[in-house]
Design an enzyme around this catalytic site. Structure first.
Site, mmCIF file in Angstrom:
data_model
loop_
_atom_site.group_PDB
_atom_site.id
_atom_site.type_symbol
_atom_site.label_atom_id
_atom_site.label_comp_id
_atom_site.label_asym_id
_atom_site.label_seq_id
_atom_site.Cartn_x
_atom_site.Cartn_y
_atom_site.Cartn_z
ATOM 1 N N SER A 143 0.843 -1.200 0.000
ATOM 2 C CA SER A 143 0.000 0.000 0.000
ATOM 3 C C SER A 143 0.872 1.243 0.000
ATOM 4 O O SER A 143 1.976 1.253 0.573
ATOM 5 C CB SER A 143 -0.861 -0.006 1.263
ATOM 6 O OG SER A 143 -1.436 1.261 1.476
ATOM 7 N N TYR B 174 -2.331 -1.056 10.802
ATOM 8 C CA TYR B 174 -2.509 -1.612 9.453
ATOM 9 C C TYR B 174 -1.359 -1.198 8.545
ATOM 10 O O TYR B 174 -0.751 -2.024 7.851
ATOM 11 C CB TYR B 174 -3.848 -1.137 8.858
ATOM 12 C CG TYR B 174 -3.880 -1.223 7.367
ATOM 13 C CD1 TYR B 174 -4.104 -2.434 6.731
ATOM 14 C CD2 TYR B 174 -3.648 -0.094 6.571
ATOM 15 C CE1 TYR B 174 -4.090 -2.523 5.350
ATOM 16 C CE2 TYR B 174 -3.639 -0.167 5.201
ATOM 17 C CZ TYR B 174 -3.856 -1.388 4.590
ATOM 18 O OH TYR B 174 -3.824 -1.468 3.224
ATOM 19 N N LYS C 59 1.865 -3.464 6.600
ATOM 20 C CA LYS C 59 2.280 -3.477 5.182
ATOM 21 C C LYS C 59 3.792 -3.253 5.083
ATOM 22 O O LYS C 59 4.487 -3.960 4.356
ATOM 23 C CB LYS C 59 1.512 -2.413 4.394
ATOM 24 C CG LYS C 59 0.035 -2.723 4.191
ATOM 25 C CD LYS C 59 -0.167 -3.972 3.345
ATOM 26 C CE LYS C 59 -1.641 -4.295 3.122
ATOM 27 N NZ LYS C 59 -1.855 -5.624 2.528
ATOM 28 N N TYR D 241 -0.397 -0.050 -3.683
ATOM 29 C CA TYR D 241 -1.650 0.485 -4.229
ATOM 30 C C TYR D 241 -1.886 1.889 -3.711
ATOM 31 O O TYR D 241 -1.723 2.155 -2.525
ATOM 32 C CB TYR D 241 -2.868 -0.300 -3.778
ATOM 33 C CG TYR D 241 -2.877 -1.783 -3.934
ATOM 34 C CD1 TYR D 241 -2.024 -2.466 -4.790
ATOM 35 C CD2 TYR D 241 -3.809 -2.524 -3.197
ATOM 36 C CE1 TYR D 241 -2.101 -3.842 -4.909
ATOM 37 C CE2 TYR D 241 -3.888 -3.893 -3.315
ATOM 38 C CZ TYR D 241 -3.028 -4.553 -4.170
ATOM 39 O OH TYR D 241 -3.119 -5.918 -4.264
ATOM 40 N N ASN E 258 -15.528 2.403 5.279
ATOM 41 C CA ASN E 258 -14.476 3.316 5.716
ATOM 42 C C ASN E 258 -14.033 4.207 4.570
ATOM 43 O O ASN E 258 -13.536 5.305 4.783
ATOM 44 C CB ASN E 258 -13.246 2.517 6.175
ATOM 45 C CG ASN E 258 -13.566 1.612 7.334
ATOM 46 O OD1 ASN E 258 -13.987 2.089 8.377
ATOM 47 N ND2 ASN E 258 -13.408 0.317 7.151
ATOM 48 N N GLY F 207 -5.216 10.976 11.587
ATOM 49 C CA GLY F 207 -4.258 10.165 10.827
ATOM 50 C C GLY F 207 -4.310 10.371 9.326
ATOM 51 O O GLY F 207 -3.496 9.812 8.600
HETATM 52 N N1 UFG Z 1 -13.181 10.545 3.103
HETATM 53 C C1 UFG Z 1 -14.243 11.346 3.477
HETATM 54 N N2 UFG Z 1 -15.380 10.724 3.941
HETATM 55 C C2 UFG Z 1 -15.493 9.389 4.058
HETATM 56 C C3 UFG Z 1 -14.395 8.569 3.683
HETATM 57 C C4 UFG Z 1 -13.255 9.191 3.217
HETATM 58 O O1 UFG Z 1 -14.181 12.568 3.373
HETATM 59 O O2 UFG Z 1 -16.536 8.901 4.511
HETATM 60 C C5 UFG Z 1 -11.979 11.191 2.556
HETATM 61 C C6 UFG Z 1 -10.738 10.938 3.378
HETATM 62 O O3 UFG Z 1 -10.593 11.901 4.396
HETATM 63 C C7 UFG Z 1 -9.641 11.024 2.314
HETATM 64 C C8 UFG Z 1 -10.332 10.470 1.062
HETATM 65 O O4 UFG Z 1 -11.722 10.600 1.299
HETATM 66 O O5 UFG Z 1 -9.296 12.369 2.068
HETATM 67 C C9 UFG Z 1 -10.022 9.001 0.808
HETATM 68 O O6 UFG Z 1 -10.300 8.262 1.981
HETATM 69 P P1 UFG Z 1 -10.338 6.667 1.984
HETATM 70 O O7 UFG Z 1 -10.707 6.235 3.350
HETATM 71 O O8 UFG Z 1 -11.166 6.167 0.849
HETATM 72 O O9 UFG Z 1 -8.834 6.271 1.630
HETATM 73 P P2 UFG Z 1 -7.492 6.609 2.407
HETATM 74 O O10 UFG Z 1 -6.636 7.351 1.444
HETATM 75 O O11 UFG Z 1 -7.714 7.219 3.721
HETATM 76 O O12 UFG Z 1 -6.971 5.151 2.698
HETATM 77 C C10 UFG Z 1 -6.489 4.387 1.653
HETATM 78 C C11 UFG Z 1 -6.697 2.902 1.916
HETATM 79 C C12 UFG Z 1 -5.848 2.439 3.061
HETATM 80 C C13 UFG Z 1 -4.449 2.940 2.966
HETATM 81 C C14 UFG Z 1 -4.422 4.419 2.726
HETATM 82 C C15 UFG Z 1 -3.045 4.976 2.563
HETATM 83 O O13 UFG Z 1 -8.040 2.628 2.223
HETATM 84 O O14 UFG Z 1 -5.811 1.025 2.986
HETATM 85 O O15 UFG Z 1 -5.147 4.702 1.544
HETATM 86 O O16 UFG Z 1 -2.441 4.390 1.457
HETATM 87 F F1 UFG Z 1 -3.776 2.669 4.101
#
Ligand code: UFG
Length: 337
Positions: A124, A150, A154, A178, A199, A293
């Site tokens: 990731s 998590y 990785k 990814y 999530n 985070g």
């Molecule tokens: N977001 C929202 N509302 C939500 C969900 C997400 O505003 O309900 C925002 C987050 O704050 C972020 C963006 O949308 O700015 C993307 O969020 P995601 O949760 O879809 O993805 P992340 O980038 O936080 O996390 C992803 C993967 C993880 C990995 C991480 C870092 O899900 O497995 O990228 O590589 F760890």
């Protein structure tokens, strides 16, 4: 090749299984179905007009996995099995470390016993921690500023694989980092089916669109980005699946790491607008506090994979939104409807 696909019934796994079959490979799925459905496998078989061998076992249980794989032959492994919810990992850290690390250790031991020398590992972009550069290339430092268990699993799994390779020179591994996988197969037959409250952004948006949730919560609006909301590199899951097959076909002895991303960043509000534009459905949202985070921005430099794997993400965010919606609207409750 006959490919062992661990976690093959999940979101990335099901799309990867399909692309493997389309490329003429045979697929053996190992999955414990704790967060996936056998229905995903059945649908991949229908889409590909081919059959998939399935063994049900928990890879973190070495004896169970050994027994399940007895009499099964495979030439290479794509290792996707693992726990992946960032928030849950901060609440259940020992479960995350045990599951994600022990699974990889067990897999490496079984590969050595069987002299299977080719591994593609699902890593990731989270291994880069806090970005020190505007786009993230593979030589960016790994492990500094990771904010959750998590993410550490990785980075630790990458190290475990490197150490295993150093002790076994014939072994070859590709670490695929990814960025943010989104979308679904364009048929809408397979897609992301999170249990409980999603999530991740795209499944949350599509559940709002289908009426399962009232509105999207946008986490934070004062990041130093184009519109204040978080920016990510959203990659269509079919492009991601094709990246696995390209990696598999390029494995050589040693360890190589590649980003799978598009090189383009999109903000949360840009994703909302893309989804509305692609589907014609309004996505009500409310701006709330930033999520602990979260990074302001994470965008890939994908050139190494482009050049060395001969792979490139070719699908747009609009296509990803349209395909997510094809999946969500045809399967409003996921696979277990
Ligand atoms: N977001 C929202 N509302 C939500 C969900 C997400 O505003 O309900 C925002 C987050 O704050 C972020 C963006 O949308 O700015 C993307 O969020 P995601 O949760 O879809 O993805 P992340 O980038 O936080 O996390 C992803 C993967 C993880 C990995 C991480 C870092 O899900 O497995 O990228 O590589 F760890």
């Amino acid at each position: 090749m006959r490919v062992l696909l661990t976690g093959g019934a999940g979101y990335i796994g099901s799309h990867t299984a399909l692309v493997l079959l389309e490329h003429g490979h045979e697929v053996l799925v190992l999955d414990d179905f704790s967060n996936s459905s056998i229905e995903a496998i059945r649908r991949v078989e229908q889409l590909a007009s081919a059959s998939i061998a399935v063994v049900r076992a928990d890879l973190a249980d070495l004896e169970a996995a050994r027994t399940a794989l007895e009499g099964e032959r495979f030439d290479a492994v794509i290792h996707l099995a693992g726990l992946k919810a960032v928030g849950e990992s901060t609440e259940q850290p020992t479960r995350y470390y045990r599951t994600n690390l022990v699974s990889t250790l067990n897999l490496l031991e079984m590969m050595r016993e069987r002299a299977v020398t080719s591994l593609v590992f699902s890593s990731s972009a989270t291994v880069y921690g806090t970005p020190q550069t505007r786009t993230l290339a593979e030589d960016h430092p790994v492990g500094q500023g990771i904010t959750n268990p998590y993410g550490f699993t990785k980075a630790m799994n990458e190290q475990i694989i490197r150490d295993a390779q150093a002790a076994w020179p014939e072994f070859g591994a590709v670490l695929l980092r990814y960025f943010n996988p989104v979308g679904a197969h364009p048929s809408g037959r397979i897609g992301e089916d999170p249990s409980g409250i999603p999530n991740n952004l795209m499944p949350f948006i599509s559940q709002v669109a289908v009426g399962r949730r009232e509105k999207l919560m946008v986490f934070g609006s004062d990041y130093p980005t184009v519109d204040g909301t978080g920016v990510r590199d959203y990659i269509h899951v079919m492009d991601l699946a094709e990246g696995h097959v390209a990696a598999l076909e390029h494995i050589a002895a040693g360890v190589a790491a590649y980003n799978l991303g598009t090189g383009r960043g999109s903000s949360v509000l840009e994703v909302v607008r893309a989804f509305e534009g692609a589907t014609g459905i309004a996505v009500p949202y409310e701006i709330v506090a930033a999520r602990a985070g979260d990074l302001a921005e994470a965008v890939a430099d994908p050139r190494l994979a482009n050049n060395e794997l001969g792979w490139q993400a070719s699908r747009s965010l609009d296509e990803a939104c349209r395909d997510s919606w094809a999946w969500q609207s045809a399967n409003p409750s996921g696979f277990d409807a």
